[in-house]
Design a protein around this motif. Sequence first.
Motif, PDB file in Angstrom:
ATOM      1  N   UNK A 801      28.413 -10.344  13.854  1.00  0.00           N
ATOM      2  CA  UNK A 801      29.286 -10.821  14.917  1.00  0.00           C
ATOM      3  C   UNK A 801      28.669 -10.526  16.288  1.00  0.00           C
ATOM      4  N   UNK A 802      28.628 -11.536  17.133  1.00  0.00           N
ATOM      5  CA  UNK A 802      28.058 -11.380  18.462  1.00  0.00           C
ATOM      6  C   UNK A 802      26.576 -11.650  18.514  1.00  0.00           C
ATOM      7  N   UNK A 803      25.994 -12.118  17.414  1.00  0.00           N
ATOM      8  CA  UNK A 803      24.580 -12.429  17.406  1.00  0.00           C
ATOM      9  C   UNK A 803      23.671 -11.227  17.277  1.00  0.00           C
ATOM     10  N   UNK A 804      24.232 -10.054  16.965  1.00  0.00           N
ATOM     11  CA  UNK A 804      23.416  -8.846  16.856  1.00  0.00           C
ATOM     12  C   UNK A 804      22.611  -8.874  15.563  1.00  0.00           C
ATOM     13  N   UNK A 805      21.301  -8.604  15.630  1.00  0.00           N
ATOM     14  CA  UNK A 805      20.483  -8.603  14.410  1.00  0.00           C
ATOM     15  C   UNK A 805      20.956  -7.527  13.434  1.00  0.00           C
ATOM     16  N   UNK A 806      20.820  -7.810  12.166  1.00  0.00           N
ATOM     17  CA  UNK A 806      21.121  -6.816  11.131  1.00  0.00           C
ATOM     18  C   UNK A 806      19.883  -5.947  10.952  1.00  0.00           C
ATOM     19  N   UNK A 807      19.902  -4.816  11.619  1.00  0.00           N
ATOM     20  CA  UNK A 807      18.724  -3.953  11.703  1.00  0.00           C
ATOM     21  C   UNK A 807      18.220  -3.550  10.318  1.00  0.00           C
ATOM     22  N   UNK A 808      16.916  -3.757  10.106  1.00  0.00           N
ATOM     23  CA  UNK A 808      16.218  -3.321   8.896  1.00  0.00           C
ATOM     24  C   UNK A 808      16.872  -3.830   7.613  1.00  0.00           C
ATOM     25  N   UNK A 809      17.350  -5.064   7.648  1.00  0.00           N
ATOM     26  CA  UNK A 809      17.957  -5.650   6.450  1.00  0.00           C
ATOM     27  C   UNK A 809      16.961  -6.442   5.611  1.00  0.00           C
ATOM     28  N   UNK A 810      15.742  -6.635   6.128  1.00  0.00           N
ATOM     29  CA  UNK A 810      14.701  -7.318   5.359  1.00  0.00           C
ATOM     30  C   UNK A 810      13.655  -6.341   4.864  1.00  0.00           C
ATOM     31  N   UNK A 811      12.806  -6.820   3.962  1.00  0.00           N
ATOM     32  CA  UNK A 811      11.749  -5.972   3.404  1.00  0.00           C
ATOM     33  C   UNK A 811      10.395  -6.656   3.554  1.00  0.00           C
ATOM     34  N   UNK A 812       9.428  -5.878   4.056  1.00  0.00           N
ATOM     35  CA  UNK A 812       8.066  -6.377   4.161  1.00  0.00           C
ATOM     36  C   UNK A 812       7.432  -6.481   2.773  1.00  0.00           C
ATOM     37  N   UNK A 813       6.336  -7.213   2.648  1.00  0.00           N
ATOM     38  CA  UNK A 813       5.670  -7.316   1.339  1.00  0.00           C
ATOM     39  C   UNK A 813       5.106  -5.977   0.866  1.00  0.00           C
ATOM     40  N   UNK A 814       4.981  -5.845  -0.444  1.00  0.00           N
ATOM     41  CA  UNK A 814       4.313  -4.677  -1.020  1.00  0.00           C
ATOM     42  C   UNK A 814       2.812  -4.788  -0.782  1.00  0.00           C
ATOM     43  N   UNK A 815       2.106  -3.692  -0.982  1.00  0.00           N
ATOM     44  CA  UNK A 815       0.660  -3.701  -0.763  1.00  0.00           C
ATOM     45  C   UNK A 815      -0.020  -2.733  -1.714  1.00  0.00           C
ATOM     46  N   UNK A 816      -1.313  -2.955  -1.902  1.00  0.00           N
ATOM     47  CA  UNK A 816      -2.137  -2.053  -2.711  1.00  0.00           C
ATOM     48  C   UNK A 816      -3.468  -1.862  -2.006  1.00  0.00           C
ATOM     49  N   UNK A 817      -3.859  -0.607  -1.882  1.00  0.00           N
ATOM     50  CA  UNK A 817      -5.129  -0.243  -1.254  1.00  0.00           C
ATOM     51  C   UNK A 817      -5.941   0.561  -2.266  1.00  0.00           C
ATOM     52  N   UNK A 818      -7.207   0.198  -2.430  1.00  0.00           N
ATOM     53  CA  UNK A 818      -8.096   0.890  -3.366  1.00  0.00           C
ATOM     54  C   UNK A 818      -9.325   1.372  -2.603  1.00  0.00           C
ATOM     55  N   UNK A 819      -9.616   2.670  -2.716  1.00  0.00           N
ATOM     56  CA  UNK A 819     -10.818   3.269  -2.122  1.00  0.00           C
ATOM     57  C   UNK A 819     -11.699   3.819  -3.233  1.00  0.00           C
ATOM     58  N   UNK A 820     -13.010   3.701  -3.075  1.00  0.00           N
ATOM     59  CA  UNK A 820     -13.969   4.151  -4.087  1.00  0.00           C
ATOM     60  C   UNK A 820     -15.004   5.084  -3.471  1.00  0.00           C
ATOM     61  N   UNK A 821     -15.525   5.972  -4.306  1.00  0.00           N
ATOM     62  CA  UNK A 821     -16.635   6.838  -3.912  1.00  0.00           C
ATOM     63  C   UNK A 821     -17.525   7.079  -5.123  1.00  0.00           C
ATOM     64  N   UNK A 822     -18.846   7.014  -4.914  1.00  0.00           N
ATOM     65  CA  UNK A 822     -19.813   7.310  -5.972  1.00  0.00           C
ATOM     66  C   UNK A 822     -20.903   8.194  -5.393  1.00  0.00           C
ATOM     67  N   UNK A 823     -21.360   9.165  -6.197  1.00  0.00           N
ATOM     68  CA  UNK A 823     -22.360  10.116  -5.719  1.00  0.00           C
ATOM     69  C   UNK A 823     -23.318  10.460  -6.847  1.00  0.00           C
ATOM     70  N   UNK A 824     -24.600  10.592  -6.507  1.00  0.00           N
ATOM     71  CA  UNK A 824     -25.630  11.001  -7.454  1.00  0.00           C
ATOM     72  C   UNK A 824     -26.334  12.227  -6.899  1.00  0.00           C
TER      73      UNK A 824
END
Length: 893
Positions: A801-824
């Motif tokens: 009511x009144x045009x006020x946004x519904x704060x934090x009512x949506x959800x951003x996409x999920x994500x996946x981050x992969x980091x690697x390390x190799x050593x000899x």
Amino acid sequence: MSYWIHNTARRTPRVRASLLALLFLLVCSSAYADTKGKVGGRITDGKNEPIIGASVQITGTTLGAATDLDGYYSIINIPPGTYELKVSAVGFTPTLVKDVEVQAGQTTTINATLEEAAVQTKEVVVVAKRPVVDIRQTSAVTIMDKSQIAVLPVQSLNDIVNLQAGVVDGHFRGGRIGEVQYQVDGVTVNNPYDNSSTMPLDRSVLQEVQVISGTFDAEYGQAMSGVVNAVLRSGSEDHFDWSFEAYTGDYYSPNDAARMPLNDKLNPVAIQSYTLSLSGPTPLPKTTFLISGRSYTNVGYLFGQRRFIPTDSSNFETKTFYPTGDNKIVPMQPLYEWSGQAKIANRSVNNLQLSYQALFDYRTAKTYNFAYRLDPGAQTTQHDISLIHGIDITHTLSSSAFYTLSFRQNYFKHTDYAYANVYDPRYFAAGPPLSSDINYELGAVVQGVDLGRFQQETNLLVFKGAISDQIVRSHLLKAGVEFQLGPVSFGAPGTLVLATVNGVQSLQALVNDPNYPGVETFHPVSFATYIQDIAEWHDVSVHAGVRLEYFDARDTIPSNLENPANSIQGAPLSFAKRATPKFDIAPRLGISYPVIENGSIYFSYGHFYQMPGLDNLYSSSDYARLLKDLSAGNVNYGVGVMGNPDLKPEFTTQYEFGFKADLTDYLGVDFSIFYKDIRDLLGVEFISTYNDAVYARFTNVDFGNVSGFTLSLIERNIGMIHTTIDYTYQVAQGNSSDPRETFNRAQAGYDPRPRVEPFDWDQRHTLNTTITLLKPNDYSVSAVILLKSGQPYTPENLTILGGQPTTNSGRKPASIIVDLRAEKDFTLGRVGLSLFARIFNLFDTNFSEGFVFASTGSVDYTLNPAGEIQSLNDPSRFYQPRRIEIGISLRGN
């Protein structure tokens, strides 16, 4: 019973001396977080009968103990590390226990059974078996030593912290940023200006990192959500160690030029790091040293083109532009850092260790701004200087009691401006930044320089001390105090404004002007004291303590907030009254109780207080100057939010219940349910004056709560494989994510009344996985996988009511981050050599909990492209691209 009565009487003089030492500490020093560990256990013969008077010694040190009438022993005040334990008794074969791992603030249990021997025989050698999880911990604690850190694709302390269960981008179990106590060797390195850490740490200086994401003991204060304690490396008394590491790299995103321009080719020297360390004995008796230094350069992945320079001049009426830049591609978020550590420790006086340590970090950086991409010379530059140094004293009173004293200076200075001197002629030659309309280069700045200027400086003296006494076999008593004082200053070191003189606009520099006071200095004082008992009976553990905290802002507030500047005729006058000192008492309790073999349930509860960042107390707190022209009958948003030196500490009550167990010799589980009730959070209130003018100021009015659970599975050494899996589910909600959110709502014309909504960082699902394949002294391969569900955002097409946004009512996409390390690993005579490679963001993920368009919830597109064309072309909205590094390390002794 007769033994305990006799034993207590025999110990009375020493206990009395300990109490006197404690009294001394309570008068003149402060609380010292636990950076030492403990080894305890029971020594028996082949019939499981106790061996009385057996000697238990840590080889190569003066630390040791003798067993009591029941065969129990305990050794305290042990620095973190890996040791050998020698157990001997008359008539028994000596036993040497290898690979005994000691961790800060924890008890390592080593039981031993000695074989009877009629004649002298060769000692028996056994290898200590470390449990997968410590079932005597009473809350969620993760400890990583340097060997674990070395094989993971992490570089900084923050990288390590963000791997832990319950941690989301610096938020511990749903708390706001700035609710974590960061310590180095048990001493705070937080800047009270904003409660952030002042000392970035590279992994090369770390001996051990302890992350407490649940409740914590009474020895820790000024934190509501967690504690991070970094224990730094030290030198050895019997040999020299040296190491050198160098690596180079760059960001590389060849298939995503539209999102990340100019990252399609590798520049092998865009990232450079060089670290050198040397440690060992000195010519002085029982004196060691350690010195290390690091140089780091990272030009970043966001670039501009120097088409214009600040002194260019354009005709905006005719839209005629005269660029004189060289058109070179230049980095717009470079970072240059130099850091170092020096430590010297002496044990030449019996039972006394004296050490001096200094940490230094200097960095210069720029923050990317899309508007300056064609005039990058107009950007401001940030300079940070951190220096933490001081003396630590550890005095061992007996085999079961010691005290520590610490005297530190914590210095930090941050500046942000284009030129250091406000009168620099380059300011006046360039003028303010100017741009054309959206039709020319999307409104890019084409002349002028950023006039923003800011400086923040903290120079704290920290006095600390604590005493630990194993008063009886099952009770370790700790007590201490903490005292901090020193100036905290911030503001603009000179202000540049446009003034009109004789109809002509010109730039003027103002210093100490009544309307622009510049850098202001404040002198708060804080004090804390605590007492804590750690009781351990077999596998039962009870941590009980209480902490008292005191804070004095040493500043004033108006006595009459309805006439704060005495500018309302006929209204009662206001005078400056001193902000009241704040006292708080925080009880803490944790219990761990075994329910199965190698498994315990645990419960913890505590009250946790923390003062808001001092910028919220002191910034805009000159009510007489700022509120003298309040507009009657209106809400005066133009003055912003007033500071409040009379703020109270923010308050959190935490509850935690969990289960820890070693399911097998190689698999452990840690399950924890938690709830946080958050009160007195920093927020905004609106004050009405006698003439119906309204202004806003900070106060303790916001609230929230967090509930959830964490599940950790730790698999250790099935062959060459080591794996950890941490899953966190949590719901973090409250009436505002930012202290200014209520003010911003009211200013936008929306209903500012509080309502419970998800916090901005309310990440419901987080899964952290580490996998390591390790063949010691040969090779290692490791991966870190971070899977995150979407954090909330506010959709623009969903309103109430009144045009006020519904704060934090949506959800951003999920994500996946992969980091690697190799050593000899290789061996060249007495020199160890390693070649390593690291890839961060292996799959070049372009989004992970960052910006999204409010109309779509996507980082890639919007339903209003014409109105958001600048954001659509701004590459900084994407997650950083793939980063590739290769390096070499050398070490020897």
